[in-house]
Scaffold this active site. Structure first.
Site, mmCIF file in Angstrom:
data_model
loop_
_atom_site.group_PDB
_atom_site.id
_atom_site.type_symbol
_atom_site.label_atom_id
_atom_site.label_comp_id
_atom_site.label_asym_id
_atom_site.label_seq_id
_atom_site.Cartn_x
_atom_site.Cartn_y
_atom_site.Cartn_z
ATOM 1 N N LYS A 39 0.831 -1.200 0.000
ATOM 2 C CA LYS A 39 0.000 0.000 0.000
ATOM 3 C C LYS A 39 0.866 1.252 0.000
ATOM 4 O O LYS A 39 0.602 2.211 -0.751
ATOM 5 C CB LYS A 39 -0.931 -0.001 1.208
ATOM 6 C CG LYS A 39 -1.844 1.215 1.298
ATOM 7 C CD LYS A 39 -2.639 1.242 2.587
ATOM 8 C CE LYS A 39 -3.694 0.155 2.627
ATOM 9 N NZ LYS A 39 -4.555 0.281 3.840
ATOM 10 N N THR A 128 -12.811 4.366 15.559
ATOM 11 C CA THR A 128 -14.005 4.168 16.384
ATOM 12 C C THR A 128 -13.719 3.093 17.422
ATOM 13 O O THR A 128 -13.453 1.939 17.078
ATOM 14 C CB THR A 128 -15.190 3.752 15.504
ATOM 15 O OG1 THR A 128 -15.427 4.772 14.531
ATOM 16 C CG2 THR A 128 -16.445 3.551 16.342
ATOM 17 N N GLU A 161 -14.396 10.734 13.955
ATOM 18 C CA GLU A 161 -14.697 11.293 12.635
ATOM 19 C C GLU A 161 -16.143 10.962 12.270
ATOM 20 O O GLU A 161 -16.701 9.977 12.736
ATOM 21 C CB GLU A 161 -13.725 10.745 11.580
ATOM 22 C CG GLU A 161 -13.556 9.223 11.549
ATOM 23 C CD GLU A 161 -14.672 8.518 10.819
ATOM 24 O OE1 GLU A 161 -15.351 9.167 9.998
ATOM 25 O OE2 GLU A 161 -14.878 7.315 11.070
ATOM 26 N N LEU A 163 -17.268 11.075 8.771
ATOM 27 C CA LEU A 163 -17.178 11.171 7.320
ATOM 28 C C LEU A 163 -18.189 10.249 6.643
ATOM 29 O O LEU A 163 -18.438 9.141 7.108
ATOM 30 C CB LEU A 163 -15.769 10.799 6.850
ATOM 31 C CG LEU A 163 -14.616 11.580 7.486
ATOM 32 C CD1 LEU A 163 -13.291 11.089 6.921
ATOM 33 C CD2 LEU A 163 -14.795 13.074 7.262
ATOM 34 N N GLU A 165 -18.832 8.124 3.277
ATOM 35 C CA GLU A 165 -18.132 7.612 2.102
ATOM 36 C C GLU A 165 -18.768 8.182 0.847
ATOM 37 O O GLU A 165 -19.985 8.247 0.709
ATOM 38 C CB GLU A 165 -18.171 6.082 2.077
ATOM 39 C CG GLU A 165 -17.268 5.460 3.125
ATOM 40 C CD GLU A 165 -16.978 4.004 2.830
ATOM 41 O OE1 GLU A 165 -16.634 3.674 1.674
ATOM 42 O OE2 GLU A 165 -17.102 3.190 3.764
ATOM 43 N N GLY A 268 -35.139 1.674 1.586
ATOM 44 C CA GLY A 268 -34.349 0.972 0.580
ATOM 45 C C GLY A 268 -34.028 -0.443 1.011
ATOM 46 O O GLY A 268 -34.788 -1.074 1.744
ATOM 47 N N GLY A 272 -25.203 -0.360 4.489
ATOM 48 C CA GLY A 272 -24.013 -1.197 4.369
ATOM 49 C C GLY A 272 -22.792 -0.370 4.705
ATOM 50 O O GLY A 272 -22.873 0.626 5.406
ATOM 51 N N CYS A 275 -19.248 1.140 8.597
ATOM 52 C CA CYS A 275 -19.541 1.793 9.880
ATOM 53 C C CYS A 275 -20.806 1.299 10.571
ATOM 54 O O CYS A 275 -20.736 0.733 11.663
ATOM 55 C CB CYS A 275 -19.624 3.303 9.680
ATOM 56 S SG CYS A 275 -18.060 4.050 9.227
ATOM 57 N N ARG A 342 -18.094 -3.420 1.344
ATOM 58 C CA ARG A 342 -18.187 -4.018 2.678
ATOM 59 C C ARG A 342 -19.624 -3.948 3.188
ATOM 60 O O ARG A 342 -20.234 -2.881 3.200
ATOM 61 C CB ARG A 342 -17.242 -3.304 3.649
ATOM 62 C CG ARG A 342 -15.777 -3.601 3.401
ATOM 63 C CD ARG A 342 -14.873 -2.785 4.298
ATOM 64 N NE ARG A 342 -14.916 -1.363 3.945
ATOM 65 C CZ ARG A 342 -14.217 -0.423 4.574
ATOM 66 N NH1 ARG A 342 -13.443 -0.747 5.596
ATOM 67 N NH2 ARG A 342 -14.295 0.840 4.189
#
Length: 452
Positions: A39, A128, A161, A163, A165, A268, A272, A275, A342
């Site tokens: 990476k 987290t 955080e 955030l 995605e 819906g 997913g 988190c 995920r």
């Protein structure tokens, strides 16, 4: 207080890398750390490891401007920076409880690096973690391996955080709020001053709390949003049994109540990503551990577990047994704007279709390669929307990509063998399909809308 110009970020997954490129774009020199050498090599060449809008551009800009570099050396990163943000993963164990092994490994490496550093250093946990982790795990491990006292020779903060995605860089540019859980006042002062420097041109609310409160805020935030999703999906389930009832109109109406708001009230196929599902399960297990009652969160999780399979149920209601029949799956990522699969509803749906003997053809604008690595030759991979639906007997809308919204009933009729649509994300107008004589079922839509 002196301006902070150099920070390190440990863990270059979604949260770590987006934060790294954002801070670098603000002129902060960032050293990214990860134990994955492959990476590090890719990132050093400007190749991102996941998709996010503008990520590749900002990554290469940071490398070009020499504000961003990557290494696998904790010692190098910590010796050359004054703040270290920890953004390593916190996956679940098989029993649903949180696995803190990456946090513990990072804390150990930080402690060893701090032992060799003579100046004060601030450690900020962004991962987290369950309440008590910073105070009883991170602090103790770093003190043990550094031989230095927290609050004197180094500082500690919890900085969760929030955030989303697909829009993380936008979220970082103007966060709704910043939470600083502090071990001591000096730690909190340094981190607040850092953020004041970063956001000098915008007014951002900053809330300072204890470490454990900040840890709990993250779980409470995600649990509430997940609850709203499962709530509206439960309402949708009732709407589907009532002639003429539409959950979209219900959600619009209740969303106008300022106490509720319309956000996260889109029925819906369930949530997913990395988190919500993980955090709900971890919160359930933590609640049990401290002898609290997690019954609400258990229900939220149960609703979400069964929601994706509605797509298969609707498919069979429209065309009958799916064995040997070509079923098109449009959308693989758990949400638009990302290639993250995920906990994606698409995977549960694909697994069930394959189990029932369907011939499954899939398409997604960015997540195809990740799905290929999972399923290999079990699936047919289309290169575009039209190729995916061509010859299909039913099409399932799983992710609400904008390009899917442009498909008209006439296009479905022209390309599909027997046009039947399961609108799992409510992106179409049901009336259009009724008028065109196309079989159509959708989440939260009363049965009179379906053409049988």
């Amino acid at each position: 207080m002196m301006k902070i110009k150099n920070v390190s970020i440990i863990g270059l997954g979604y949260v770590g890398l987006t934060m790294a490129v954002f801070l670098a774009s603000k002129g902060v020199r960032v050293i990214g750390v990860d134990v994955d050498k492959e990476k590090i090599e890719k990132l050093s060449r400007g190749i991102p490891t996941f998709y996010e809008e503008k990520l590749e551009y900002l990554l290469n800009e940071g490398i070009r401007e020499n504000t961003l570099e990557f290494t696998d050396s904790y010692e190098y990163a910590i010796s050359n920076t004054s703040i270290t943000f920890v953004t390593v993963g916190t996956p679940l164990r098989e029993d649903g409880s949180i696995d803190l092994s990456y946090i513990e490994e990072a804390s150990t490496s930080i402690g060893k690096a701090l032992k060799k550093k003579n100046s004060y250093h601030l450690v900020v946990i962004r991962s987290t973690v369950i309440p008590g982790t910073c105070l009883y795990s991170v602090k103790n491990i770093i003190e043990e391996f550094s031989r230095k006292k927290a609050g004197i020779e180094w500082g500690l903060c919890m900085n969760p955080e929030f955030l989303k995605e697909g829009s993380a860089l936008r979220d970082l540019s103007k966060p709704a709020r910043i939470i600083i859980g502090e071990y001591d006042k000096k730690s909190g002062d340094i981190l607040e001053e850092f953020y004041r420097q970063i956001y000098s041109d915008v007014e951002i609310p900053i809330l300072r709390t204890s470490l454990s409160t900040a840890e709990m805020i993250k779980y409470a935030n995600n649990a509430f949003l997940a609850t709203k999703i499962s709530f509206i999906n439960s309402i949708a389930d009732i709407c589907e049994k009532i002639e003429g009832c539409d959950v979209v109109e219900v959600a619009k109406a209740i969303g106008l109540d300022f106490r509720i708001s319309p956000l996260f009230l889109r029925a819906g196929l369930g949530y997913g990503g990395s988190c919500f599902s993980k955090d709900i399960k971890a919160l359930i297990e933590f609640a049990k551990e401290v002898e609290a009652c997690p019954i609400l969160f258990e229900s939220v999780d149960q609703v979400n577990q069964r929601q994706p399979l509605k797509a298969v149920k609707f498919c069979e209601q429209l065309i009958g047994n799916v064995k040997g029949r070509r079923i098109a799956v449009l959308g693989l990522a758990f949400k638009p704007g990302t290639d993250d699969i995920r906990e994606a509803p698409s995977l549960k749906i694909i697994n069930e279709l394959l189990k029932r003997g369907a011939n499954v053809v899939v398409y997604d604008p960015v997540a195809m390669e990740k799905v290929k690595r999972l399923y290999g030759e079990e699936l047919v991979y289309a290169s575009n929307v039209l190729e995916c639906i061509a010859g299909a007997e039913c099409a399932l809308i799983i992710t609400e990509w904008n390009e899917f919204k442009k498909i008209t009933p006439q296009i479905f009729k022209e390309y599909m063998r027997t046009p039947a649509i399961v609108d799992g994300r409510r992106i179409f107008n049901p009336e259009d399909f009724m008028k065109a004589g196309v079989k159509y079922m959708a989440i939260g839509l009363g049965f009179n809308y379906s053409t049988r």
